[in-house]
Motif scaffolding. Structure first.
Motif, PDB file in Angstrom:
ATOM      1  N   ASP A 248      41.503  37.681  42.243  1.00 37.25           N
ATOM      2  CA  ASP A 248      40.329  37.233  41.322  1.00 37.25           C
ATOM      3  C   ASP A 248      39.975  38.505  40.515  1.00 37.25           C
ATOM      4  OD1 ASP A 248      37.751  35.350  41.518  1.00 37.25           O
ATOM      5  OD2 ASP A 248      36.897  37.136  41.292  1.00 37.25           O
ATOM      6  N   CYS A 249      40.651  39.550  40.593  1.00 36.55           N
ATOM      7  CA  CYS A 249      40.182  40.664  39.643  1.00 36.55           C
ATOM      8  C   CYS A 249      41.057  40.523  38.102  1.00 36.55           C
ATOM      9  CB  CYS A 249      41.070  41.873  40.255  1.00 36.55           C
ATOM     10  SG  CYS A 249      40.661  43.610  39.259  1.00 36.55           S
ATOM     11  N   TRP A 250      40.282  40.820  37.369  1.00 43.54           N
ATOM     12  CA  TRP A 250      40.865  40.757  35.978  1.00 43.54           C
ATOM     13  C   TRP A 250      41.090  41.935  35.207  1.00 43.54           C
ATOM     14  CZ3 TRP A 250      35.795  39.510  37.114  1.00 43.54           C
ATOM     15  CH2 TRP A 250      34.956  40.215  36.626  1.00 43.54           C
ATOM     16  N   CYS A 251      41.251  43.307  36.103  1.00 44.64           N
ATOM     17  CA  CYS A 251      41.831  44.372  35.668  1.00 44.64           C
ATOM     18  C   CYS A 251      43.319  44.382  35.377  1.00 44.64           C
ATOM     19  CB  CYS A 251      41.444  45.579  36.730  1.00 44.64           C
ATOM     20  SG  CYS A 251      39.762  46.183  36.884  1.00 44.64           S
ATOM     21  N   LEU A 260      33.145  47.552  36.714  1.00 45.00           N
ATOM     22  CA  LEU A 260      32.045  48.428  37.340  1.00 45.00           C
ATOM     23  C   LEU A 260      31.326  48.066  38.631  1.00 45.00           C
ATOM     24  CD1 LEU A 260      30.362  49.760  34.204  1.00 45.00           C
ATOM     25  CD2 LEU A 260      32.277  50.616  35.209  1.00 45.00           C
ATOM     26  N   LYS A 261      32.056  47.038  39.324  1.00 46.58           N
ATOM     27  CA  LYS A 261      31.618  46.312  40.340  1.00 46.58           C
ATOM     28  C   LYS A 261      32.724  46.110  41.708  1.00 46.58           C
ATOM     29  CE  LYS A 261      29.811  42.579  38.970  1.00 46.58           C
ATOM     30  NZ  LYS A 261      28.989  41.301  38.838  1.00 46.58           N
ATOM     31  N   ARG A 262      33.708  46.948  41.440  1.00 49.71           N
ATOM     32  CA  ARG A 262      34.901  46.947  42.155  1.00 49.71           C
ATOM     33  C   ARG A 262      34.488  46.706  43.769  1.00 49.71           C
ATOM     34  NH1 ARG A 262      39.969  51.001  42.685  1.00 49.71           N
ATOM     35  NH2 ARG A 262      40.871  50.304  44.664  1.00 49.71           N
ATOM     36  N   PHE A 263      33.650  47.448  44.242  1.00 51.14           N
ATOM     37  CA  PHE A 263      33.345  47.565  45.504  1.00 51.14           C
ATOM     38  C   PHE A 263      31.882  46.868  45.908  1.00 51.14           C
ATOM     39  CE2 PHE A 263      36.069  51.274  44.726  1.00 51.14           C
ATOM     40  CZ  PHE A 263      37.268  50.737  45.663  1.00 51.14           C
ATOM     41  N   SER A 264      31.629  45.802  45.110  1.00 50.76           N
ATOM     42  CA  SER A 264      30.177  45.329  45.256  1.00 50.76           C
ATOM     43  C   SER A 264      30.213  43.875  45.491  1.00 50.76           C
ATOM     44  CB  SER A 264      29.205  45.635  43.961  1.00 50.76           C
ATOM     45  OG  SER A 264      29.290  47.022  43.836  1.00 50.76           O
ATOM     46  N   TYR A 265      31.332  43.252  45.424  1.00 52.94           N
ATOM     47  CA  TYR A 265      31.744  41.794  45.341  1.00 52.94           C
ATOM     48  C   TYR A 265      31.608  41.227  46.867  1.00 52.94           C
ATOM     49  CZ  TYR A 265      33.346  41.493  40.675  1.00 52.94           C
ATOM     50  OH  TYR A 265      33.288  41.565  39.436  1.00 52.94           O
ATOM     51  N   GLN A 266      30.851  40.043  47.054  1.00 52.91           N
ATOM     52  CA  GLN A 266      31.218  39.325  48.306  1.00 52.91           C
ATOM     53  C   GLN A 266      31.756  37.927  47.989  1.00 52.91           C
ATOM     54  OE1 GLN A 266      29.705  36.476  50.404  1.00 52.91           O
ATOM     55  NE2 GLN A 266      31.487  37.392  51.589  1.00 52.91           N
ATOM     56  N   MET A 267      32.741  37.549  48.495  1.00 58.25           N
ATOM     57  CA  MET A 267      33.442  36.386  48.091  1.00 58.25           C
ATOM     58  C   MET A 267      34.073  35.601  49.402  1.00 58.25           C
ATOM     59  SD  MET A 267      35.305  37.031  44.346  1.00 58.25           S
ATOM     60  CE  MET A 267      35.402  35.492  44.141  1.00 58.25           C
ATOM     61  N   GLY A 268      34.097  34.363  49.750  1.00 62.43           N
ATOM     62  CA  GLY A 268      34.797  33.840  50.628  1.00 62.43           C
ATOM     63  C   GLY A 268      34.052  34.232  51.955  1.00 62.43           C
ATOM     64  N   THR A 269      34.881  34.725  53.094  1.00 62.76           N
ATOM     65  CA  THR A 269      33.915  35.126  54.363  1.00 62.76           C
ATOM     66  C   THR A 269      34.576  36.537  54.396  1.00 62.76           C
ATOM     67  OG1 THR A 269      35.930  34.151  55.496  1.00 62.76           O
ATOM     68  CG2 THR A 269      34.105  32.829  55.299  1.00 62.76           C
ATOM     69  N   LEU A 270      34.731  37.147  53.404  1.00 65.49           N
ATOM     70  CA  LEU A 270      35.086  38.619  53.343  1.00 65.49           C
ATOM     71  C   LEU A 270      33.643  39.425  53.421  1.00 65.49           C
ATOM     72  CD1 LEU A 270      37.662  38.817  50.117  1.00 65.49           C
ATOM     73  CD2 LEU A 270      38.295  39.174  52.647  1.00 65.49           C
ATOM     74  N   PRO A 271      34.069  40.620  54.229  1.00 64.44           N
ATOM     75  CA  PRO A 271      33.072  41.424  54.435  1.00 64.44           C
ATOM     76  C   PRO A 271      32.219  41.930  52.953  1.00 64.44           C
ATOM     77  CG  PRO A 271      35.029  42.606  54.895  1.00 64.44           C
ATOM     78  CD  PRO A 271      35.227  41.207  54.661  1.00 64.44           C
ATOM     79  N   GLU A 272      30.981  42.329  52.566  1.00 62.85           N
ATOM     80  CA  GLU A 272      30.508  42.606  51.342  1.00 62.85           C
ATOM     81  C   GLU A 272      31.238  43.924  50.956  1.00 62.85           C
ATOM     82  OE1 GLU A 272      26.380  43.341  49.280  1.00 62.85           O
ATOM     83  OE2 GLU A 272      26.432  42.714  51.393  1.00 62.85           O
ATOM     84  N   GLY A 273      31.529  44.175  49.747  1.00 60.14           N
ATOM     85  CA  GLY A 273      32.095  45.326  49.357  1.00 60.14           C
ATOM     86  C   GLY A 273      33.529  45.535  49.284  1.00 60.14           C
ATOM     87  N   TYR A 274      34.150  44.011  49.679  1.00 54.91           N
ATOM     88  CA  TYR A 274      35.601  44.345  49.880  1.00 54.91           C
ATOM     89  C   TYR A 274      36.299  44.535  48.444  1.00 54.91           C
ATOM     90  CZ  TYR A 274      40.207  43.034  51.823  1.00 54.91           C
ATOM     91  OH  TYR A 274      41.629  43.575  52.232  1.00 54.91           O
ATOM     92  N   ASP A 275      37.155  45.394  48.320  1.00 53.34           N
ATOM     93  CA  ASP A 275      37.873  45.689  47.078  1.00 53.34           C
ATOM     94  C   ASP A 275      38.501  44.572  46.388  1.00 53.34           C
ATOM     95  OD1 ASP A 275      39.522  46.929  45.253  1.00 53.34           O
ATOM     96  OD2 ASP A 275      40.632  48.405  46.438  1.00 53.34           O
TER      97      ASP A 275
END
Length: 434
Positions: A248-251, A260-275
Motif C-alpha cells: 500500500d505504501c508509495w515510498c 509523514l504518517k508511516r506509523f499512523s495507519y490502521q488498515m484491514g485488521t492490523l493493529p493501529e500504527g502498523y508500519d
C-alpha cells in the motif's frame, strides 16, 4: 574520479566504433532480420555509466524514464515493468482491484479481444478468471473494427483489450467511444505501435490504460522491459501497488516516510500504527525493471522520432515496390491513421500458384527473415483448448491469416539496399510461378 570516468566512457565509445565497423551488405549472405534493436555509442555508454553507479535495482533512472515517457505520450503516469507481457498482466489485473468498487472486474466477466494476435494480450484475461470474447479482424489492416467490437458486447461484457496490429492503429477513437457508452474499460496494447497516430492523436492515449514493450524487436528497447501508462491516477496507484508486491505504501525504495504518517495507519485488521511500508492492499507481484534497463531506455528515447521515420520509410519503400504484384494482398493503413509500422504484412491469395510454405522457404533461403502474424487464430492452439471463451460471429479472417499470412521487417536497422533486395526477391518468386 570524474576524469577517470570520462576516460573510461571515451574508451567505451572507441570500443563501440571498433565493434560496429561491419562489412557491406551481401545479397543472399547478409541476414535481413524481420526485427531487431538499433543501438549506438550513446546506448553503450548509457549502459556502462549506469553500471558504474552500482544502482542495480529500480532507482532514479527508472523514475526519470517514467516521467519522460509519460510526457512524450501526453499522459500523467507511466510505470516501468520487467516486460511488455508483465505490463499487460498489470493492466488487466488492475481492473479487478477492490479499489474500483462496483466497476471492478470479477471472475466470469467478459473481455472483448482479438483472436489473431499475440498470446500475452489475451493471457491476462484468462489468468484473472475472466472470459475472453474473440472477434475477427479485417484483411489488409489486420485489426478488428468498431463494428466487430459493437456486435460482441453482451450482458457480461466489462472491458475491451486489443492490440494495434503490427503498428497499424485500430479504430481507437470509435472503440473508446463504444467503451464509454457501455461503461466498459479499454486497455490499449500499444506494444507494436509507439509513435503511431489515429485521427492525429498518439496511440496509447485512448484507453483507460495502455501498455508498451521494450523487447529488442520493438520501437525502443531496454533489452527486456515494458510500461503501463494512464492518466487515471486511481488506476496508476493500483498498477504501482500490484507491480511492487501489492504494498500500500508509495515510498520509493530507500525512502521511509514521504507521507509523514508511516506509523499512523490502521488498515484491514492490523493493529493501529502498523508500519505502512509493510501493509499490503493487493495480492501483487514483483514486476519492476532496473536502473540499468532504464538508462538504456532513456538513451533510446532520444531517437524515437528517427526510429519511427525509418519504419515509415521502409514500409513505404516495400509497399511501392510490390504494388500491383499478383497473388499477394498487401497491407493498408487504417483510414485516418499514420502508423509507425512494426512489420510489412502480406497475405497470399486463395488462387495463388504457390503456397505460404514455398514463399517462406524461398525468402529464408535468401536470408530474408519472415514471421507469421504472431499466433494466427489463438483458439486453434493447444494452450486454449478447453479454456472458457466466447466467439462473436466467425473467425474466418483469423483462420486465413493462420494459413496464408507472413510479414517481413521494416525496423530501422534495414537499409534501402536491403529493402530493395526483399522487393526484388518477392517479385522474382511470384514471376517464376506464373
Amino acid at each position: 574520479m570524474s576524469h577517470r570516468k570520462d576516460r573510461l566512457l571515451a574508451e567505451v565509445r572507441a570500443y563501440h566504433r571498433e565493434q560496429e565497423s561491419g562489412g557491406r551488405f551481401e545479397p543472399g549472405v547478409t541476414e535481413i532480420w524481420p526485427s531487431g534493436a538499433v543501438l549506438d555509442a550513446n546506448d553503450r555508454v548509457a549502459l556502462v555509466e549506469a553500471a558504474l553507479t552500482m544502482r542495480i535495482a529500480a532507482g532514479s533512472d527508472c523514475r526519470k524514464f517514467e516521467s519522460a515517457f509519460a510526457r512524450r505520450l501526453g499522459l500523467r503516469k507511466a510505470h516501468l515493468t520487467n516486460s511488455g507481457s508483465s505490463a499487460n498482466l498489470l493492466a488487466l489485473t488492475a481492473l479487478t482491484s477492490p479499489v474500483l468498487g462496483e466497476r471492478r472486474l470479477r471472475p466470469g466477466d467478459e473481455v472483448i479481444t482479438v483472436a489473431a494476435g499475440f498470446p500475452t494480450t489475451v493471457n491476462p484475461i484468462i489468468q484473472n478468471g475472466l472470459v475472453p470474447v474473440f472477434v475477427d479482424i479485417e484483411l489488409g489492416t489486420y485489426n478488428a473494427t468498431a463494428e466487430h467490437v459493437a456486435r460482441a458486447i453482451g450482458p457480461r461484457t466489462r472491458a475491451i483489450s486489443m492490440a494495434h496490429a503490427l503498428g497499424n492503429p485500430f479504430q481507437a477513437a470509435e472503440i473508446a467511444e463504444l467503451a464509454e457508452a457501455h461503461g466498459l474499460f479499454l486497455v490499449e496494447d500499444n506494444c507494436d505501435a509507439v509513435g503511431s497516430t489515429y485521427r492525429g492523436r498518439l496511440t496509447g492515449t485512448f484507453g483507460d490504460l495502455s501498455t508498451v514493450s521494450f523487447y529488442p524487436a520493438h520501437h525502443l528497447t531496454m533489452g527486456e522491459g515494458g510500461c503501463v501508462l494512464t492518466s487515471n491516477m486511481a488506476l496508476a496507484r493500483v498498477v504501482e501497488s500490484l507491480r511492487d508486491w501489492g504494498r500500500d505504501c508509495w515510498c520509493e525504495p530507500g525512502e521511509s516516510n514521504r507521507c509523514l504518517k508511516r506509523f499512523s495507519y490502521q488498515m484491514g485488521t492490523l493493529p493501529e500504527g502498523y508500519d505502512h511500508k509493510y501493509i499490503f492492499s493487493h495480492v501483487g507481484y514483483n514486476l519492476k525493471a532496473t536502473d540499468i534497463q532504464a538508462a538504456l531506455g532513456r538513451s533510446q528515447l532520444n531517437r524515437l522520432d528517427e526510429f519511427c521515420a525509418a519504419r515509415r520509410h521502409n514500409w513505404r519503400r516495400l509497399r511501392e515496390g510490390l504494388d500491383g504484384l499478383p497473388h499477394l494482398l498487401l497491407p493498408r493503413a487504417t483510414e485516418g491513421s499514420d502508423p509507425s509500422w512494426f512489420g510489412f504484412v502480406m497475405t497470399i491469395g486463395p488462387e495463388a500458384p504457390f503456397t505460404t510454405a514455398e514463399l517462406v522457404a524461398f525468402l529464408e533461403e535468401r536470408r530474408i527473415g519472415t514471421r507469421r502474424l504472431f499466433a494466427g487464430n489463438l483458439t486453434a492452439h493447444p494452450a486454449y483448448q478447453g479454456v472458457e471463451h466466447r466467439v462473436s460471429g466467425t473467425l474466418t479472417n483469423s483462420d486465413i491469416v493462420t494459413g496464408r499470412t507472413i510479414w517481413t521487417g521494416v525496423y530501422p536497422g534495414l537499409t534501402d539496399e536491403m529493402i530493395d533486395y526483399v522487393v526484388t526477391s518477392i517479385k522474382e518468386f511470384v514471376a517464376a510461378r506464373g
